[in-house]
Design a protein around this motif. Sequence first.
Motif: not given
Ligand SMILES: [Zn+2]
Length: 44
Positions: A5, A8, A23, A25-26
């Motif tokens: 990513c 992040c 992503c 995650y973010c």
């Molecule tokens: Zn990310």
Amino acid sequence: MYYLCFDCGKRVEYEQTKVKVRCPYCGGKILYKDRRTVMKIKAR
Ligand SMILES: [Zn+2]
């Protein structure tokens, strides 16, 4: 195989990108391949 990513810097499995190209995650949409072999920087 995985992507990185841009936001992040976490690893995103390639299988996950097939479902959603972002992503997990973010939520970043910018993913790039980790091509270490190509990045030959003169490190002396
Ligand atoms: Zn990310």
